[in-house]
Design a protein around this motif. Structure first.
Motif, PDB file in Angstrom:
ATOM      1  N   ALA A  84       0.831  -1.213   0.000  1.00  0.00           N
ATOM      2  CA  ALA A  84       0.000   0.000   0.000  1.00  0.00           C
ATOM      3  C   ALA A  84       0.861   1.256   0.000  1.00  0.00           C
ATOM      4  O   ALA A  84       0.607   2.205  -0.762  1.00  0.00           O
ATOM      5  CB  ALA A  84      -0.943  -0.006   1.205  1.00  0.00           C
ATOM      6  N   TYR A  95      -2.851   7.061   0.666  1.00  0.00           N
ATOM      7  CA  TYR A  95      -2.697   5.754   1.290  1.00  0.00           C
ATOM      8  C   TYR A  95      -4.051   5.073   1.499  1.00  0.00           C
ATOM      9  O   TYR A  95      -4.199   3.880   1.251  1.00  0.00           O
ATOM     10  CB  TYR A  95      -1.969   5.888   2.630  1.00  0.00           C
ATOM     11  CG  TYR A  95      -0.571   6.440   2.505  1.00  0.00           C
ATOM     12  CD1 TYR A  95       0.350   5.860   1.624  1.00  0.00           C
ATOM     13  CD2 TYR A  95      -0.148   7.530   3.257  1.00  0.00           C
ATOM     14  CE1 TYR A  95       1.632   6.355   1.495  1.00  0.00           C
ATOM     15  CE2 TYR A  95       1.146   8.030   3.138  1.00  0.00           C
ATOM     16  CZ  TYR A  95       2.027   7.448   2.256  1.00  0.00           C
ATOM     17  OH  TYR A  95       3.302   7.941   2.121  1.00  0.00           O
ATOM     18  N   VAL A  98      -5.481   3.411  -1.642  1.00  0.00           N
ATOM     19  CA  VAL A  98      -4.834   2.147  -2.006  1.00  0.00           C
ATOM     20  C   VAL A  98      -5.266   1.042  -1.044  1.00  0.00           C
ATOM     21  O   VAL A  98      -5.557  -0.086  -1.473  1.00  0.00           O
ATOM     22  CB  VAL A  98      -3.300   2.294  -2.006  1.00  0.00           C
ATOM     23  CG1 VAL A  98      -2.639   0.971  -2.352  1.00  0.00           C
ATOM     24  CG2 VAL A  98      -2.873   3.369  -2.992  1.00  0.00           C
ATOM     25  N   ILE A  99      -5.347   1.354   0.248  1.00  0.00           N
ATOM     26  CA  ILE A  99      -5.764   0.350   1.230  1.00  0.00           C
ATOM     27  C   ILE A  99      -7.169  -0.155   0.904  1.00  0.00           C
ATOM     28  O   ILE A  99      -7.447  -1.357   0.950  1.00  0.00           O
ATOM     29  CB  ILE A  99      -5.711   0.939   2.664  1.00  0.00           C
ATOM     30  CG1 ILE A  99      -4.257   1.114   3.098  1.00  0.00           C
ATOM     31  CG2 ILE A  99      -6.458   0.046   3.653  1.00  0.00           C
ATOM     32  CD1 ILE A  99      -4.081   1.906   4.370  1.00  0.00           C
ATOM     33  N   ILE A 102      -7.041  -2.538  -1.957  1.00  0.00           N
ATOM     34  CA  ILE A 102      -6.477  -3.832  -1.578  1.00  0.00           C
ATOM     35  C   ILE A 102      -7.515  -4.709  -0.881  1.00  0.00           C
ATOM     36  O   ILE A 102      -7.592  -5.913  -1.128  1.00  0.00           O
ATOM     37  CB  ILE A 102      -5.252  -3.624  -0.663  1.00  0.00           C
ATOM     38  CG1 ILE A 102      -4.054  -3.105  -1.489  1.00  0.00           C
ATOM     39  CG2 ILE A 102      -4.885  -4.892   0.083  1.00  0.00           C
ATOM     40  CD1 ILE A 102      -2.853  -2.721  -0.665  1.00  0.00           C
TER      41      ILE A 102
END
Length: 793
Positions: A84, A95, A98-99, A102
């Motif tokens: 991440a 951030y 992206v988390i 995921i």
């Protein structure tokens, strides 16, 4: 103990970790990767623990405490946290974005503001709240102004308080079940049906779902009778959402590999044994048995107690690939793709997280499958642009695969018949090891390919989209009971409507594109923003009734084929596959009912493997050649080669016909000759001359705004920044209007940066992103930074 937390706020201004104190009662319970609730300003929000430390750089007295944890086991592994941070930095994103990419969407937080009675409250406050709600709380957004006015005095006095309730987007699915109470003196000899039911329940070590018992012929009344007699208990049990629960997969034993397949297998497994993070390009012609190599490599991975990730480019490819993997590996396979519901994806993700599945098969996002001990990663059809995410975060799945390969010291296999130029160039330089499969598996040979010049067809009086050669080929296949696949990479009925009196073409009011006619719902549609309008039989400009339609899409071709051959046609495009499960239903119908013709857009060009398909026709091989994209020739070659591979994959020989107005174009000629090497050398010469990838890296800046003057001002600012910050060796192209200048009422201008080495590039990109993040909030100017773009439209 202090925790560094990423908070669930998608804003550049808070794109950092914040320190929180771990309460003494939670030390040892909170781990890296946990979701937690934390106070942030006046509210409580969800966050993710990125690291734990005994000390902090800030004043400990001013640090707030974590409110509580939301998980028993962490949802993020340390590997995923590292990924991440890497992706957010490389692709210039936040951030938290992206988390959330995921993790499955099911874990995303839902925030709900409610009014509740305080710990101490007056009877008047309780009565007032009861008047506007059915319980002790009410959601604020459901209150009308009068109700808020009624409650306002009690909010000021503190009798009623406002709270934020945070819930998970999708929960575990629960259902009613029963289990035996294991009574020793059960005598149901006079009630045989009750005895039969009790024996079924008593024999199960797990609770049995009532729904399953009813489906097996036991009535609810019978179940209730056993419950009243105290022989069974009713409980709520978790029911896992399995999209393949109603399917039976027959076993598929490994096949004997030919010499080329065996060499590829040996090279990959030797790298596996050496625990090398090595990347292989498995370059095999269509039908050469790449999938069998994948399956046998994965079997070795499983035999060693490790896990494997298999990526396919599109959902349309997934059904057949899933079938092969399920038949070989059974319940060890978890499936992850966008065609599943949030709940199904969540349950498949948990199967992986809990170690109940050891192989994942899926599209782009399944590269984030939470495996702990990865033994091999496979990217099938590695050249496909669908591996690159089109929205933020604009990551490329292959780059993530390389990262995970290095993290686990395991091989990465990039398989394709038509490698991207970048991948093949790396194999030429020895960065990747290339493994060649030059012959089709078994005794099968490549299909014969011919080109039909559509200009010549028109000169001889044939104005149909179906050439005489293709028509004859289709008729021959219908007579033989064989099947034909036809490709037209354009959906809808007609490309546009035009007035023959004044030349007026209805355009999308939001985009710089003509509206496409869809006959099924008699409407004109924009394929970019979704705008739809009714079809008018008179011209909106001059009121003439000489209105007609030009161009041809899949919907119109389907109609032509039905009339021409008097037969059923299966059509696959975005219009027919919109509903869940339609890809698989249509393909199953094509195979099981032996429908003579499958017509579709590029979603049918790869991955399909049917024994009776002996003819492939490309109705317009020029579609992608005309795109304003430096990869247009490469995409054309890849598409033609891939769709050609659908013919003659089994015992019957195959034939392919390309219809084109550019019969001498090298992309079409070399696709006919199946000569990738010559295409690579020719295309690389153009790339070198024009200074494009793989000779240069790229960053594409796209500025959009409803005000064209703001676009021009912003792109001028970005251009000036680049001129000041990058070296003289880099090339700046633009500013210029995007190929599609306006989409969804937003004007779009772009700049392309070509570079070989820019050490300070990331810092500059972050500064620009931060600047325009604020500009979007204040002026409505949006900047999209696409690192390593695959599409420049």
């Amino acid at each position: 103990m202090f925790a560094s937390v990423i908070v669930d706020i998608p804003s550049k201004s808070v794109n950092q970790v914040f320190d929180y104190r771990v309460p003494s009662g939670m030390e040892g319970l909170i781990q890296v990767g946990h979701r937690v609730l934390v106070p942030f300003g006046p509210r409580t929000i969800q966050g993710y623990v990125m690291s734990l430390d005994e000390t902090t750089d800030f004043d400990p007295a001013r640090i707030k405490e974590i409110a509580r944890t939301l998980d028993i086991e962490p949802v993020l592994t340390e590997e995923m946290i590292t990924i991440a941070m890497y992706l957010a930095d490389y692709y210039v994103d936040q951030y938290i974005s992206v988390i959330e990419t995921i993790l499955p969407a099911a874990l995303k937080a839902n925030y709900k503001k409610v009014l509740r009675l305080a710990d101490s409250y007056t009877q008047e406050a309780e009565n007032a709240l009861a008047q506007v709600s059915n319980g002790s709380e009410v959601e604020i957004k459901r209150l009308d102004p009068d109700a808020l006015k009624t409650l306002s005095p009690y909010l000021k006095s503190g009798d009623i308080r406002e709270e934020t309730v945070i819930t998970q987007h999708t929960k575990r699915k629960m259902a009613l079940a029963v289990h035996s109470l294991k009574q020793s003196d059960v005598d149901l000899s006079r009630a045989k049906k009750q005895q039969e039911l009790y024996d079924v329940i008593d024999a199960s070590s797990e609770p049995v779902f009532v729904r399953d018992l009813v489906n097996d012929g036991f009535s609810n009344a019978l179940i209730n009778t056993l419950h009243k007699k105290g022989l069974i208990a009713k409980v709520e049990a978790e029911m896992e959402r399995d999209p393949y629960s109603d399917r039976v997969f027959t076993s598929d034993p490994p096949k004997v590999l030919n010499s080329e397949q065996q060499h590829a297998y040996d090279r990959i497994t030797s790298s596996m044994d050496a625990q090398e993070a090595k990347t292989f390009l498995l370059h095999g012609i269509t039908g050469s048995g790449k999938t069998e190599v994948y399956l046998q490599v994965i079997q070795k991975v499983l035999d060693e107690g490790k896990t494997a990730i298999m990526l396919v480019p599109e959902i349309a490819l997934t059904p057949q690939m899933v079938n092969r993997f399920k038949r070989r590996f059974g319940d060890d396979v978890a499936v992850l793709h966008s065609g599943l519901s949030h709940g199904e994806k969540y349950d498949e993700w948990r199967k992986i997280k809990e170690g109940r599945a050891r192989v994942s098969v899926g599209a782009r996002s399944s590269i984030f499958a939470p495996f702990q001990n990865v033994g091999a990663i496979i990217v099938d059809e590695e050249h496909e642009t669908t591996y690159k995410q089109g929205d933020r975060p604009m990551y490329h799945a292959t780059e993530v695969a390389k990262f995970r390969s290095r993290y686990h010291d395991c091989p990465l296999i990039l398989g394709t018949a038509t490698p991207s130029l970048e991948t093949f160039a790396r194999s030429e330089r020895g960065v990747y090891e290339r493994l060649e499969l030059t012959m089709r598996a078994g005794t099968k040979v490549l299909p014969e390919i011919s080109i039909v010049d559509m200009s010549e067809e028109h000169r001889t009086g044939n104005t149909s989209i179906i050439s005489g050669t293709l028509e004859a080929g289709i008729r021959q296949r219908i007579e033989k009971g064989e099947q034909t696949v036809l490709l037209l990479n354009r959906r809808g009925y007609s490309n546009f409507q035009i007035c023959q009196s004044c030349g007026y073409v209805p355009m999308c009011p939001n985009c710089d594109i003509s509206l496409t006619y869809h006959k099924s719902n008699r409407s004109l549609m924009c394929h970019y923003c979704g705008y739809e309008s009714a079809v008018h039989r008179t011209c909106d400009n001059c009121q003439s009734d000489e209105v007609t339609f030009r161009g041809t899409g899949t919907e119109k071709v389907e109609e032509i084929l039905r009339d021409m051959f008097d037969t059923e046609v299966v059509r696959m495009d975005n219009d027919t596959t919109r509903r869940k499960g339609m890809h698989e239903k249509l393909l199953d119908h094509f195979e099981q009912a032996e429908v003579p013709i499958l017509l579709g857009t590029q979603m049918i060009a790869k991955g399909l493997d049917y024994p009776k398909v002996t003819l492939v026709g490309v109705l317009n091989a020029d579609t992608m050649l005309n795109l304003p994209d430096f990869r247009a020739n490469e995409k054309t070659y890849q598409l033609l080669t891939q769709v050609s591979g659908r013919a003659g994959r089994h015992e019957l020989s195959g034939e392919v016909i390309f219809q084109t107005y550019n019969p001498t174009h090298y992309a079409i000629q070399l696709a006919m000759e199946n000569d990738y090497r010559s295409f690579y050398e020719k295309e690389m010469a153009f790339r070198r001359l024009a200074r494009y990838s793989p000779y240069y890296f790229h960053v594409l800046f796209t500025v959009s705004s409803e005000d064209i003057r703001k676009c021009l001002k912003a792109t001028t600012h970005i251009h000036d920044t680049l001129v000041q910050e990058v070296s003289d060796q880099s090339i700046i192209v633009g500013p210029s209007p995007s190929p599609l200048e306006r989409i969804n009422r937003q004007y779009r201008f772009q700049i392309m940066l070509k570079y070989k080495r820019e050490p300070e590039l990331l810092k500059m990109l972050n500064n620009l992103d931060e600047h325009y993040h604020e500009a979007y909030r204040t002026e409505g100017i949006s900047l999209r930074i696409d690192v390593d773009p695959l599409v420049i439209m």
